[in-house]
Enzyme design. Structure first.
Site, PDB file in Angstrom:
ATOM      1  N   GLN A   1       0.799  -1.050   0.077  1.00 29.81           N
ATOM      2  CA  GLN A   1       0.143  -0.006  -0.093  1.00 29.81           C
ATOM      3  C   GLN A   1       0.702   1.480  -0.028  1.00 29.81           C
ATOM      4  O   GLN A   1       0.490   2.175   0.776  1.00 29.81           O
ATOM      5  CB  GLN A   1      -0.913  -0.041   1.039  1.00 29.81           C
ATOM      6  CG  GLN A   1      -2.370  -1.130   0.995  1.00 29.81           C
ATOM      7  CD  GLN A   1      -3.253  -0.343  -0.341  1.00 29.81           C
ATOM      8  OE1 GLN A   1      -3.181   0.753  -0.305  1.00 29.81           O
ATOM      9  NE2 GLN A   1      -3.767  -1.322  -0.778  1.00 29.81           N
ATOM     10  N   SER A   2       2.153   1.119  -0.600  1.00 24.13           N
ATOM     11  CA  SER A   2       2.743   2.446  -0.807  1.00 24.13           C
ATOM     12  C   SER A   2       2.333   3.648  -1.290  1.00 24.13           C
ATOM     13  O   SER A   2       1.951   3.704  -2.643  1.00 24.13           O
ATOM     14  CB  SER A   2       4.303   1.880  -1.329  1.00 24.13           C
ATOM     15  OG  SER A   2       5.002   3.035  -1.762  1.00 24.13           O
TER      16      SER A   2
END
Ligand SMILES: Cc1ncc(COP(=O)(O)O)c(C=O)c1O
Length: 419
Positions: free
Chosen positions: A104-105
């Site tokens: 989920q960068s």
């Protein structure tokens, strides 16, 4: 589409210029972010909410809204670094960009969007425990939060496990994808994890200049106004390096007018993934790579330790939330209308307010504290269920409107039909 001719000349802040090797300073930037981001005084309603403790200690909390640097694609702290990093990619006539981060960068999502805006193709390496399951096709990559945007802009995604990431290191993995692209005739630009290198960090030195201009405006009404403390989340170290160096230099020998005669605020970086020692070393190596000239300290790391206090705010682990953290985020949203994310900004403010502040409350009494909100809203989607569970006592209710006028309960909204 933006064009490469949108490169702008970059002028380093005058308070910083003389402290770095000239050749190491950027000369151009892109303009991707909505700047300046506002500084708000946080004023909340609930009597017994989170803000009550601040009131007791006569603390005024302000927030710098770097969650508002862009729309859903670019928003958050990363776009300030990307204004420098993508400019470099354009100057090198690259046709693609490779970067790396967690599943989920926020950084990968913002880099992918910025790449498309500049007509470059995005290649993202995402670290996920699901890498093998995704490869076997037991589960797909999915469309949650940042991943939805990564995929909407057509990124090529490569996965690796946390173990592989730890063993090989992010730079080796990025290098391997770059080599692969080069052998297929592409000219890729490598961007390190979090965009945290010397070049990207200038984005946050300039963010401090932006803050100093805002302080000047506030000081035109209240000349004594100053922040005693500045608090923010630290993940890969670039934001911390930029803010800490920027604030220290803005109050130094070439002080910004808003800082003249005033002490630099104490910087608090809340580490969300590694130890404080790791961050001091990382920030010092970024400062060295930026060409920071020798300060009156025995080493760059000693200097860094004198300008920022890094706290151990990882809690249960990187991107792992405790119930207390989630309850804090939910309550803060109810009290203020401001959404923090569970991985960075929420964890950081939770740690500061419930641990750092409570260890030495008298140190903070009567102070003005700035919380630098670094964004991350899309990461919230992955934790929607957990967040909702934690709001059950304080948060939102859902009720059906009685459109047929059948209910006689005083609690139900009955729709009156026009006659
Ligand atoms: C929302 C958000 N806040 C804070 C950070 C930390 O910034 P940095 O990586 O520059 O330390 C990140 C990225 O890691 C982030 O995505």
């Amino acid at each position: 589409m933006l064009r490469p001719d949108t490169l702008h000349r970059y002028e380093p802040p005058s308070f910083a210029k003389n402290f770095f090797d000239e050749g190491a300073m950027p000369t151009h930037r892109l303009r991707l972010a909505n700047l300046p981001t506002p500084v708000h005084r946080v004023i909340g309603g609930a009597q017994d909410g989170i803000l009550a403790r601040l009131k007791e200690l006569n603390i005024k909390l302000y927030i710098k809204r770097d969650d508002a640097t862009g729309g859903a694609e670019l928003g958050g702290n990363k776009v300030r670094k990307l204004e420098m990093l993508m400019c470099d990619a354009i100057a090198k006539r690259c046709d693609s960009v490779v970067t790396i981060g967690g599943e989920q960068s926020n950084h990968c999502r913002a880099t992918a969007a910025a790449s498309r805006m500049m007509n470059l193709s995005p290649h993202l390496i995402l670290r996920t425990r699901r890498a093998d399951a995704i490869e076997r096709n037991d589960e797909g990559m999915g469309y949650t939060g940042n991943v939805l945007f990564d995929r909407m802009v057509g990124s090529t995604i490569y996965t690796c496990t946390p173990g592989e990431y730890g063993r090989l290191g992010s730079n080796t993995l990025v290098g391997s994808v770059c080599d692969h692209l080069e052998s297929n005739g592409f000219n890729p630009n490598a961007i390190p994890v979090g965009g945290s290198n010397a070049l990207g960090t200038w984005g946050y030195i300039s963010a401090v200049e932006e803050l100093m201009h805002q302080l000047e405006t506030i000081q035109s009404d209240d000349s004594d106004f100053n922040f005693g403390h500045v608090v923010f989340a630290t993940g890969s170290g670039g934001t911390a390096a930029g803010i800490a160096l920027g604030l220290s230099l803005a109050h130094g020998a070439d002080a910004h007018p808003a800082a003249e005669g005033k002490e630099a605020p104490t910087c608090h970086g809340i580490g969300v993934c590694d130890s404080p020692d790791y961050f001091y070393t990382t920030i010092a190596s970024i400062a060295d790579a930026m060409g920071l000239k020798k300060m009156s300290h025995s080493s760059t790391e000693d200097f860094i330790r004198s300008i920022i206090k890094v706290h151990h705010g990882k809690g249960r682990g990187y991107a792992v939330s405790s119930d207390e953290e989630l309850r804090f985020i939910s309550q803060f949203a109810v009290d203020t209308g401001i959404c923090l994310d569970p991985v960075y900004s929420g964890k950081a403010l939770y740690h500061f307010m419930t641990k750092v502040l409570e260890e030495e409350p008298e140190k903070y009494r009567g102070q003005k504290i700035l919380f630098w909100h670094t964004g991350g809203a899309l990461g919230t989607y992955e934790k929607g269920n957990d967040l909702l569970k934690s709001t059950s006592s304080s948060g939102s209710k859902v009720k059906r409107i009685d459109c047929f006028g059948k209910s006689d309960s005083g609690d139900t909204v009955v729709c009156k039909q026009e006659t």
